[in-house]
Design an enzyme around this catalytic site. Sequence first.
Site: not given
Length: 328
Positions: A13, A15, A96, A135, A207-209, A229-230
């Site tokens: 997710p 934003l 977040c 999360k 999650n993360g990187g 994510g990205r």
Amino acid sequence: MSLYAAPVFAVAPMLDWTDRHCRLFHRQLTSRALLYTEMVTTAAIRFGDRERLLGFSPAEHPVALQLGGSDPAELAFAAKVGEDWGYDEINLNVGCPSDRVQSGRFGACLMLEPDLVADCVAAMRAAVGVPVTVKCRIGVDEQDPEEALDRLANAVIAAGVSALWVHARKAWLKGLSPRENRDIPPLDYDRVRRLKARHPETFIGINGGIAGLDAALDLLKSLDGVMLGRAAYQEPALLGSVDRLIYGAATEDADPFAVVEAMRPHIAAHLAAGGRLSAFTRHMLGLFHKVPGARAWRRILTEGGVREGAGLEVIDAALDGLVRRKAA
């Protein structure tokens, strides 16, 4: 099939990014990945325009609703609304780090209140039949990640959480921006692996990187799920290999050109309803990442997509430039 039968690949997710148009686009690339909404606050669900906040296409399934809040009763209410709207999972944001989120007493600051998070999970579990997940981060500020993550995990597991997704870095609530919080605190994948070793019966995702599918496959050797994510947003074509590489499906990888064709009727319907082309095209900029002509594709969609009255002809022009450069 259970939503949380490992392995699970998810798109995080985000934003301003993972709105309904983005998710519908991502679904053309993978039929199996778990997709998430942007975070929606409990107050917005109680008082806001639910169609705008929660509406989605049936084609998006499986899709999870991420909630922001810290009041158990309000979260239970919002979770029930989400279930009634057809979401496959309700997720609580405990990760977040933005000032706006902290001021509302939700997001990463809830790492400091694990018992409250557990009460929230229990209330949501009592209200809905779909999975309730969390999360979180490995800790915030000066917390010891060994103690902080264990305390949170123990609390929410006891409350009946269906899955715990862990962003494998601390969040600094003061002194770093949300953007800096995505990069500066160091990643600690081993901390998440240790959590999984302590709770072998609980679904633990990370999650993360995570830069791509090779890294995801490596992490799935010791964990139940991976969440990008990205990387998934900026290079969406990688999602085209998820069904084959992650889930073992006997399918060909999604072809980016076929994906554009599949998007046409959805974009046309959106335009006919008075929507703007850029609602879709801003999410499609990275589809041809590293393909010759990708720069022209991005430029034409970026410049043309925001023009008043822009239609499918902008996509045709972007494709033409891409194909010509590719042929050259």
